[in-house]
Design a protein around this motif. Structure first.
Motif, mmCIF file in Angstrom:
data_model
loop_
_atom_site.group_PDB
_atom_site.id
_atom_site.type_symbol
_atom_site.label_atom_id
_atom_site.label_comp_id
_atom_site.label_asym_id
_atom_site.label_seq_id
_atom_site.Cartn_x
_atom_site.Cartn_y
_atom_site.Cartn_z
ATOM 1 N N GLN A 26 91.053 57.409 79.219
ATOM 2 C CA GLN A 26 90.099 57.608 80.143
ATOM 3 C C GLN A 26 90.648 56.404 81.365
ATOM 4 O OE1 GLN A 26 86.231 57.708 80.159
ATOM 5 N NE2 GLN A 26 85.789 59.272 78.051
ATOM 6 N N GLY A 29 94.624 57.625 82.398
ATOM 7 C CA GLY A 29 95.076 58.672 83.414
ATOM 8 C C GLY A 29 94.160 58.426 84.422
ATOM 9 N N ALA A 103 91.785 62.943 82.223
ATOM 10 C CA ALA A 103 90.960 61.814 82.860
ATOM 11 C C ALA A 103 89.861 63.037 83.751
ATOM 12 C CB ALA A 103 91.862 61.507 84.307
#
Length: 492
Positions: A26, A29, A103
């Motif tokens: 995450q 991204g 993301a």
């Protein structure tokens, strides 16, 4: 039994180390979607903090591109990977594109980064623990238990010191507030000094007290009073100790400090006797022989009662290495606090190798280690040092920097170099025949220098050099402020 213990330990260590690959994905991204996100974590987060090896490489290449002012995106990143390389059964391009597509904007990117950082710290703790168990099982000759304990303490302390994510730019108003707080603390501290007050006013004026992270060398020939001056300073700092607390709740000395004293030559009892003699005004030789009267005994008892609670800790172990000294100093600071460390004296310390193989190289290791320890623990270290005999061959026996034994590294690593000199000691040995013209001249000179010592500051990295006259009472080995006008040193 041992085999069972090893089996249990191995089973424990076979558990997967703490990590969160999804959190890493995450954050990476979000950075690929908006490169500005990188700067919210770049102060503390490094590629080595990521658990997944591919994520380490992605973060490393991303940081290189962003810092170079270039755009980091799945398209620009894929050129740094082999065309046929795969990540999690996907091609690099597919993995990067999916990472960016999945993301979402991370408002709290810094919190995600700190979580990744903390997980990396936990893995480091596990590695240190694994190494401790494995080395303890293997029992290598070159790593006896004492050495292993010191190494583990060093690694844990380094981890504690580097395991922080504070820092970065701060508003000038915050820096200004900190500066005002420091000035206020100095105003409230003994003598209004920025450093620790030694209790010797003229010396404090010249040096501004003992400064944090400084290595201070106190050198002199035998019988000049090096140890006496060191114990005087130790007592004054410990006596002025006034505990407080920092805004974060950690212990903090508002005045004075907690003192650690490595007495490599004298026993703890001898050192304690000296301090009692200095403060009670009774000769230590009389105390040792028991040749004291009731009034002197009462003074000694009163002083002992007063100083028994001083935050002064003595280690009398002789012949320890610089590594052992550092480990014990770290332990004292962690367990009880530490604001000033005194070493009496550095020529009695050992390096990591065999003693005597290369003494100059060994002294270099010791002084470099002491300076590094002063910075690491953020406190002044006062290390005593012997001077070479070449002083005795000169007519003017005032010490110089070149008189330091194995002086190259001592002079180079020290922030401050001070010498103790007493003209009275040398003049007393040149007493001419009584009644002669030379005798009356000698007598007049003796009256001038009697009870006077000089502390010569031969080097001070952040201040002036010069000479400070002090009162010295040889009977009780006590230094004090000279009861006459001091002369100010010349600024370099």
């Amino acid at each position: 039994m041992e085999a069972t213990a090893r089996k249990l330990d191995t089973a424990a260590f076979n558990r997967l180390p703490p990590h969160n690959v999804e959190l890493e994905r995450q954050l990476l991204g979000a950075i690929l979607m908006n490169n500005e996100t990188f700067y919210r974590v770049s102060d503390f987060l490094e590629a080595s903090h990521f658990f997944f090896e591919a994520h380490r490489r992605i973060f490393e290449k991303t940081s290189q591109l962003v810092r170079a002012g270039k755009n980091a995106s799945p398209i620009t990143l894929k050129t740094f990977f082999a065309a046929d390389e795969q990540i999690a059964d996907l091609s690099v391009t597919q993995y990067l594109l999916r990472m960016a597509a999945d993301a979402t904007t991370i408002i709290n990117a810094e919190d995600h980064g700190r979580t990744i950082f903390d997980l990396a710290l936990r893995r480091s703790l596990i590695r240190i623990g694994e190494d401790m168990v494995n080395i303890a099982f293997d029992s290598p000759i070159e790593a006896p238990p004492k050495v292993q304990i010191e190494d583990a303490e060093r690694r844990l302390y380094e981890l504690a010191e580097t395991g922080r994510y504070e820092g970065g730019f701060q508003a000038f108003s915050d820096a200004l507030a900190t500066a005002i707080d420091m000035a206020a603390a100095a105003y409230q501290r003994s003598g209004g000094l920025s450093g620790l007050a030694t209790g010797l006013d003229d010396m404090d004026r010249l040096m501004g007290g003992l400064q944090r992270s400084d290595l201070v060398i106190l050198a002199g020939r035998p019988a000049m009073g090096k140890t006496a001056l060191a114990t005087n300073i130790a007592y004054n700092v410990a006596r002025n100790y006034r505990p407080g607390a920092s805004p974060d709740g950690s212990p903090h000395a508002e005045d004075g400090g907690i003192v650690g004293f490595f007495s490599l030559e004298m026993s703890a009892e001898q050192l304690a006797t000296r301090i009692i003699a200095e403060q009670a005004g009774v000769s230590s030789s009389l105390i040792r022989r028991g040749s004291i009267d009731a009034e002197q005994f009462d003074r000694i008892a009163a002083v002992a009662q007063e100083i028994q609670s001083l935050p002064l800790y003595i280690d009398q172990t002789g012949g320890i290495s610089i590594g052992q000294l550092a480990a014990r100093a770290r332990r004292l600071k962690r367990q009880r606090g530490l604001d000033l460390l005194i070493v009496d004296y550095l020529q009695l310390l050992q390096g990591s190798g065999k003693r005597g193989e290369n003494r100059v190289q060994e002294i270099t290791e010791i002084t470099t280690g002491l300076k590094a320890l002063a910075k690491e623990l953020d406190l002044p270290i006062l290390a005593l040092s012997q001077l070479s005999r070449q002083v005795e061959s000169r007519e003017d026996k005032r010490p110089q920097l070149s008189d330091l034994r194995e002086s190259g590294s001592i002079e180079q690593d020290a922030d401050v170099v001070m010498f103790v000199y007493r003209e009275e000691y040398y003049l007393k040995s040149r007493k001419p025949k009584e009644g002669s013209e030379e005798f009356f001249k000698w007598q007049a000179e003796m009256e001038t220098v009697a009870g006077v010592a000089e502390v010569i500051v031969g080097k001070q990295r952040h201040g002036p050099t010069g000479t400070v006259p002090l009162q010295f009472d040889a009977e009780v080995t006590r230094f004090s402020n000279l009861a006459r006008e001091y002369h100010l040193p010349d600024r370099e």
